[in-house]
Enzyme design. Structure first.
Site, short mmCIF file in Angstrom:
data_model
loop_
_atom_site.label_atom_id
_atom_site.label_comp_id
_atom_site.label_asym_id
_atom_site.label_seq_id
_atom_site.Cartn_x
_atom_site.Cartn_y
_atom_site.Cartn_z
N GLU A 168 9.62 -41.28 31.22
CA GLU A 168 8.33 -40.60 30.99
C GLU A 168 8.46 -39.50 29.93
O GLU A 168 8.21 -38.32 30.20
CB GLU A 168 7.80 -40.00 32.30
CG GLU A 168 7.58 -41.03 33.40
CD GLU A 168 6.88 -40.48 34.64
OE1 GLU A 168 6.49 -39.30 34.62
OE2 GLU A 168 6.72 -41.23 35.61
N GLU A 370 8.98 -47.19 38.71
CA GLU A 370 8.49 -46.24 39.72
C GLU A 370 7.13 -46.71 40.17
O GLU A 370 6.33 -47.20 39.35
CB GLU A 370 8.32 -44.82 39.17
CG GLU A 370 9.58 -44.03 39.06
CD GLU A 370 9.36 -42.60 38.58
OE1 GLU A 370 8.32 -41.98 38.91
OE2 GLU A 370 10.24 -42.10 37.87
C1 BG6 Z 1 6.15 -39.10 39.07
C2 BG6 Z 1 7.42 -38.56 38.45
O1 BG6 Z 1 5.17 -39.20 38.09
O2 BG6 Z 1 5.68 -38.32 40.13
C3 BG6 Z 1 8.45 -38.19 39.51
O3 BG6 Z 1 7.98 -39.49 37.59
C4 BG6 Z 1 7.82 -37.35 40.58
O4 BG6 Z 1 9.54 -37.53 38.91
C5 BG6 Z 1 6.63 -38.11 41.16
O5 BG6 Z 1 8.78 -37.07 41.58
C6 BG6 Z 1 5.97 -37.42 42.33
O6 BG6 Z 1 5.36 -36.26 42.06
P1 BG6 Z 1 4.76 -35.31 43.18
O7 BG6 Z 1 4.22 -34.19 42.41
O8 BG6 Z 1 3.69 -36.04 43.95
O9 BG6 Z 1 5.87 -34.92 44.11
#
Ligand code: BG6
Length: 469
Positions: A168, A370
């Protein structure tokens, strides 16, 4: 209905060095940008949790690899912490202790039958390069990155087949440099675009190095980039809404997908920036490197789509340029939401993006790197035996997987699905607030690992090779 996984479909999870390792083994001064985002403003992180200890993967990786094996994971994607790996960021001198650690992690994964995928930067830019050169603003940092990449390829090239240059890459320039909501809290679109440009260039130079060197490419190694690109949907088919949507696509997707996959920035990108007074520093030789060194594989991090509409009012000329000059986010009323995150859940978006890659990007091999469901106060869902009953996560994964499998059936070159995340982990600012893992991290009990219901579900799906939905 029954959904069958294709043969050799990779099923695993993703993580990042800084979100799991903790600071153990790091030396004085070996801070990354994200470490400093925590060191300077710990109060902005949920309940003060940060990368300090994270999940303690640094000490517990053997236990975690054994658990991944138990769940039947075939693949684990994580990053190398650049700030830990290198001792002298300008010369590329390696920190031997860190090299031994990463080498052991890779060996441990392989000996458990898990394929390692390595990302070279998941926001672990060394802080001293930010302090001295302004980070990715500087061409010098691109050269430092390439020296670092070379050292990692030399160390792990024979054991790792899948490489990613960045995770990202747009996120820090976007949230930290342009929108000012993340460290370093600036609002400068031109500067953010310079960061993006240098990351695209660094990606191409790393691809060139990997393809040209003796690191494993000829034995079937692959290199690419992980993008949080997302499908874009206009509010309506009106010309204004469609134009607004194209602009969102340009500034949040195509400024990476086009140069990294096709070798060219979108035709109007530079002129639009110039028109708004954002002058990029670039040269023709670098553009040729970008053109000639495109990726072999892409990772897609998908959580939520873009819903877009035309601006309802003209941009205030006194306000500096921002891509929202061209569009607004469309309201999400009536959409299925993840209430903990404020994100729309739209599984079909994965299918739509897969089809876009197939049709517009030459059916590039790719995988989901992801996708996941973050839930706050997850302890509330424990059964009397203390097992989190995360049916919502099972539903989320199954729904996305079925759309993904439909895309594969229709010819998408998708190699696998890596969930975010194997264990709960530290996120930027939200820290351990939203839990994403198949495996719970118990913060009150020395970060003990405990399988959630979804972990048993995942294990069964991999064993059977199918799931019902
Ligand atoms: C994603 C990121 O977009 O969101 C991750 O790539 C991150 O690194 C994930 O852990 C979750 O984010 P949050 O803010 O809901 O904990």
């Amino acid at each position: 209905m029954r959904y069958t996984l294709p043969d050799n479909f990779k099923m695993g999870a993703s993580a990042a060095a800084w979100q799991t390792e903790g600071w153990a083994g790091k030396r004085e001064g070996q801070d990354s940008l994200i470490d400093m985002a925590y060191k300077q403003f710990p109060d902005r992180w949920h309940e003060g949790y940060g990368p300090t200890m994270a999940t303690d993967f640094y000490h517990r990786y053997a236990e975690d690899c054994a658990l991944m094996k138990e769940l039947g994971m075939t693949t684990y994607r994580t990053s190398i912490d650049w700030s830990r790996f290198i001792l002298n960021y300008e010369t590329g001198e390696v920190n031997q202790g860190a090299a031994d650690y990463y080498s052991n992690v890779v060996d441990e994964l392989i000996s458990n039958g898990i394929e390692p995928m390595i990302c070279l930067e998941h926001w672990e830019l060394p802080y001293s390069l930010f302090e001295k050169y302004g980070g990715w603003r500087s061409r010098t940092v691109v050269d430092c990155y390439v020296r670092y990449a070379e050292a990692v390829f030399r160390l792990l090239g024979a054991r790792v087949k899948y490489w990613f240059t960045f995770n990202e890459p747009i996120v820090f320039p976007w949230l930290g440099i342009m929108d000012g909501v993340w460290y370093p809290y600036t609002c400068d679109t031109g500067e953010a675009m310079q960061w993006n440009y240098h990351k695209v260039l660094a990606n191409a130079l790393a691809v060139k190095l990997y393809h040209g060197g003796d690191y494993g490419y000829r034995e079937g190694g692959r290199i690419g980039i992980i993008l949080n690109a997302a499908p874009v949907y206009p509010r309506s088919q009106s010309a204004d809404d469609r134009k607004a949507t194209a602009m969102c696509d340009l500034f949040y997707n195509r400024l990476y997908t086009d140069p990294c996959i096709k070798g060219e920035f979108p035709a109007e990108y530079f002129s639009l920036l110039e028109q708004h007074g954002c002058r990029l520093v670039y040269d023709e030789a670098d553009l040729a490197v970008i053109r000639d060194n495109t990726i072999d594989v892409m990772g897609l991090n998908y959580y939520t789509p873009h819903r877009v509409k035309a601006r309802s009012s003209a941009w205030n000329p006194d306000v500096a340029f921002h891509p929202h000059y061209y569009f607004e986010n469309h309201e999400l009323q009536g959409k299925k939401m993840n209430p903990h995150r404020g994100w729309e859940i739209y599984a079909k978006g994965l299918y739509d993006f897969a089809m876009l890659l197939k049709e517009e990007y030459n059916n590039l091999p790719w995988l989901v790197t992801e996708n996941g469901m973050g839930v706050a106060e997850e302890w509330k869902y424990k059964n009397p035996d203390g097992v989190i009953q995360d049916d919502y996560r099972i539903d989320f994964v199954a729904d996305h997987l079925r759309w993904l499998l439909k895309a594969v059936e229709e010819g998408s070159n998708c190699l696998g699905y890596l969930m975010w995340n194997f264990t709960d982990n530290v996120s930027p600012y939200n820290a351990f607030k939203n839990r994403y893992g198949y495996v719970e991290i118990d913060l009150d009990n020395q970060r003990q690992r405990r399988l959630k219901k979804s972990a048993y579900w995942f294990q069964q799906v991999v064993q059977q090779g199918y799931f019902e939905y």
